[in-house]
Design an enzyme around this catalytic site. Structure first.
Site, PDB file in Angstrom:
ATOM      1  N   LYS A  39      19.021  39.489 -47.115  1.00  0.00           N
ATOM      2  CA  LYS A  39      17.792  40.259 -47.353  1.00  0.00           C
ATOM      3  C   LYS A  39      16.661  39.823 -46.418  1.00  0.00           C
ATOM      4  O   LYS A  39      15.930  40.665 -45.884  1.00  0.00           O
ATOM      5  CB  LYS A  39      17.359  40.131 -48.812  1.00  0.00           C
ATOM      6  CG  LYS A  39      18.337  40.827 -49.748  1.00  0.00           C
ATOM      7  CD  LYS A  39      17.843  40.858 -51.165  1.00  0.00           C
ATOM      8  CE  LYS A  39      18.954  41.261 -52.125  1.00  0.00           C
ATOM      9  NZ  LYS A  39      19.585  42.530 -51.792  1.00  0.00           N
ATOM     10  N   ALA A  41      16.855  38.271 -43.413  1.00  0.00           N
ATOM     11  CA  ALA A  41      17.156  38.650 -42.027  1.00  0.00           C
ATOM     12  C   ALA A  41      17.011  40.153 -41.831  1.00  0.00           C
ATOM     13  O   ALA A  41      16.468  40.615 -40.817  1.00  0.00           O
ATOM     14  CB  ALA A  41      18.583  38.208 -41.685  1.00  0.00           C
ATOM     15  N   THR A 207      10.396  50.582 -56.684  1.00  0.00           N
ATOM     16  CA  THR A 207      11.305  51.513 -56.017  1.00  0.00           C
ATOM     17  C   THR A 207      12.237  52.093 -57.076  1.00  0.00           C
ATOM     18  O   THR A 207      12.635  51.405 -58.016  1.00  0.00           O
ATOM     19  CB  THR A 207      12.093  50.818 -54.899  1.00  0.00           C
ATOM     20  OG1 THR A 207      12.807  49.718 -55.466  1.00  0.00           O
ATOM     21  CG2 THR A 207      11.174  50.308 -53.789  1.00  0.00           C
ATOM     22  N   GLY A 212      12.373  57.963 -55.539  1.00  0.00           N
ATOM     23  CA  GLY A 212      11.136  57.615 -54.837  1.00  0.00           C
ATOM     24  C   GLY A 212      10.539  56.300 -55.296  1.00  0.00           C
ATOM     25  O   GLY A 212      11.262  55.386 -55.708  1.00  0.00           O
ATOM     26  N   THR A 235      23.139  49.954 -48.506  1.00  0.00           N
ATOM     27  CA  THR A 235      22.909  48.526 -48.255  1.00  0.00           C
ATOM     28  C   THR A 235      21.753  48.355 -47.265  1.00  0.00           C
ATOM     29  O   THR A 235      21.776  48.946 -46.187  1.00  0.00           O
ATOM     30  CB  THR A 235      24.181  47.860 -47.651  1.00  0.00           C
ATOM     31  OG1 THR A 235      25.312  48.264 -48.393  1.00  0.00           O
ATOM     32  CG2 THR A 235      24.061  46.341 -47.657  1.00  0.00           C
ATOM     33  N   ASP A 239      15.576  46.585 -48.100  1.00  0.00           N
ATOM     34  CA  ASP A 239      15.015  45.642 -47.111  1.00  0.00           C
ATOM     35  C   ASP A 239      14.175  46.389 -46.084  1.00  0.00           C
ATOM     36  O   ASP A 239      13.086  45.935 -45.709  1.00  0.00           O
ATOM     37  CB  ASP A 239      16.153  44.878 -46.415  1.00  0.00           C
ATOM     38  CG  ASP A 239      16.992  44.104 -47.411  1.00  0.00           C
ATOM     39  OD1 ASP A 239      16.433  43.660 -48.436  1.00  0.00           O
ATOM     40  OD2 ASP A 239      18.209  43.957 -47.188  1.00  0.00           O
ATOM     41  N   ASN A 263       9.256  54.805 -47.113  1.00  0.00           N
ATOM     42  CA  ASN A 263      10.301  55.730 -47.591  1.00  0.00           C
ATOM     43  C   ASN A 263      11.010  56.403 -46.422  1.00  0.00           C
ATOM     44  O   ASN A 263      12.234  56.580 -46.441  1.00  0.00           O
ATOM     45  CB  ASN A 263       9.682  56.814 -48.479  1.00  0.00           C
ATOM     46  CG  ASN A 263       9.488  56.358 -49.914  1.00  0.00           C
ATOM     47  OD1 ASN A 263       9.989  55.310 -50.311  1.00  0.00           O
ATOM     48  ND2 ASN A 263       8.764  57.133 -50.686  1.00  0.00           N
ATOM     49  N   GLY A 274      26.258  49.819 -43.166  1.00  0.00           N
ATOM     50  CA  GLY A 274      25.750  48.465 -42.939  1.00  0.00           C
ATOM     51  C   GLY A 274      24.235  48.428 -43.077  1.00  0.00           C
ATOM     52  O   GLY A 274      23.560  49.456 -43.003  1.00  0.00           O
TER      53      GLY A 274
HETATM   54  O1  RIB Z   1      19.972  43.829 -49.242  1.00  0.00           O
HETATM   55  C1  RIB Z   1      21.210  43.860 -48.590  1.00  0.00           C
HETATM   56  C2  RIB Z   1      21.689  42.463 -48.316  1.00  0.00           C
HETATM   57  O2  RIB Z   1      21.979  41.841 -49.552  1.00  0.00           O
HETATM   58  C3  RIB Z   1      22.981  42.409 -47.536  1.00  0.00           C
HETATM   59  O3  RIB Z   1      22.755  42.418 -46.143  1.00  0.00           O
HETATM   60  C4  RIB Z   1      23.633  41.158 -48.047  1.00  0.00           C
HETATM   61  O4  RIB Z   1      23.625  40.098 -47.139  1.00  0.00           O
HETATM   62  C5  RIB Z   1      22.913  40.796 -49.341  1.00  0.00           C
HETATM   63  O5  RIB Z   1      22.208  39.662 -49.209  1.00  0.00           O
END
Ligand code: RIB
Length: 288
Positions: A39, A41, A207, A212, A235, A239, A263, A274
């Site tokens: 999260k 990174a 969130t 929304g 995923t 972040d 958003n 990814g």
């Molecule tokens: O928020 C997504 C992240 O959560 C993924 O990249 C994974 O590493 C987890 O930490």
């Protein structure tokens, strides 16, 4: 605009399948990838792609995964001078993507070494930040220490409480912004979301997935709708949202406008597989 991210750095081992396996079952997967993640990174890379000058504070192992994630930061113009290489393996997230959703098992590894001494060592960098972002894949004691440090020094802090920490409400109140989802808000406050938003106006930005984002502006509940796009993988969408919100707010946008920008950025991320590959660059967002 200077952003400092204090948080986790992982290597994501991602597998795609038609469905999630049942307990004890072996399934054939469709494909697999090894991708930089974590999260912290992800938030650092997202902020850098949106034009911020980003420093990452965290830990990786002295191993092959550590080399991969460090190289990835450098390719994304994230300053790695405050990342320590420690005697623990780099964090790994095992991610399954199936049924339009994901499941993640995180092995914390070197992220557990991000203790308060790491934050203390890089106080100068934190003091120079326009905005600091953190999440909860590093030790809770470090997060509490960072919250206190930012509050004492009037540094704007975005705390993304994911995964949900066992943190006292007095700490939560000290963060400039909290960005829980609906489940996290219930776990953190054991109250319904609407009363919590009302109790923390202009501070809790909730969130709400495809529905929304909601917050209370002190007078009324504000709902900022998400963009309707075809979803490949969610995923890292949270972040991207956190990073984009921090970048926009750090550039003096109002809360609602910063949420709209976040958003839009998150809507780009969900359209690719990814966490990081589909994170947008600033030019992609300003063209719209
Ligand atoms: O928020 C997504 C992240 O959560 C993924 O990249 C994974 O590493 C987890 O930490």
């Amino acid at each position: 605009m200077k952003v400092v991210v204090v948080g986790s750095i992982n290597l994501d081992l991602v597998v795609q399948a038609d469905r999630f396996p049942k307990v004890g079952e072996t399934l054939f997967g469709l494909d697999s990838q090894m991708l930089p993640g974590g999260k912290g990174a992800n938030q650092a890379v997202a902020a850098a792609r949106l034009g911020a000058d980003v420093t990452m504070i965290g830990c990786v192992g002295k191993d092959a995964y550590g080399e991969i994630v460090l190289k990835n930061f450098q390719e994304n113009q994230v300053d790695t001078s405050c990342i320590k290489q420690v005697a623990a393996p780099t964090g790994v997230a095992y991610i399954t993507i199936a049924e339009n959703d994901n499941s993640i098992i995180l092995v914390q590894g070197a992220n557990a070494c991000v203790d308060r001494s790491v934050v203390a060592e890089y106080k100068t960098q934190i003091l120079a930040a326009d905005i600091v972002i953190t999440q909860c894949e590093i030790p809770l004691d470090t997060i509490e220490y960072l919250i206190d440090f930012c509050a004492e020094n009037n540094i704007c802090l975005v705390l993304n409480p994911a995964p949900t920490p066992e943190i006292a409400p007095e700490y939560l109140a000290k963060a400039t912004f909290l960005t829980p989802n609906e489940i996290e808000i219930n776990q953190l406050f054991q109250q319904d979301a609407q009363s919590v938003l009302q109790e923390y106006p202009n501070q809790i930005i909730m969130t709400y997935g495809s529905k929304g984002v909601r917050y209370h502006d002190g007078e009324k509940l504000v709902e900022v709708p998400s963009y309707k796009v075809p979803v490949v993988d969610t995923t890292g969408a949270g972040d991207t949202f956190n990073a984009a919100f921090a970048v926009a707010y750090g550039q003096n946008q109002e809360i609602e406008s910063a949420i709209k920008f976040a958003n839009l950025a998150a809507s780009k991320t969900v359209q690719g597989l990814g966490a990081q590959p589909a994170m947008p660059r600033i030019a992609e967002l300003t063209e719209e």
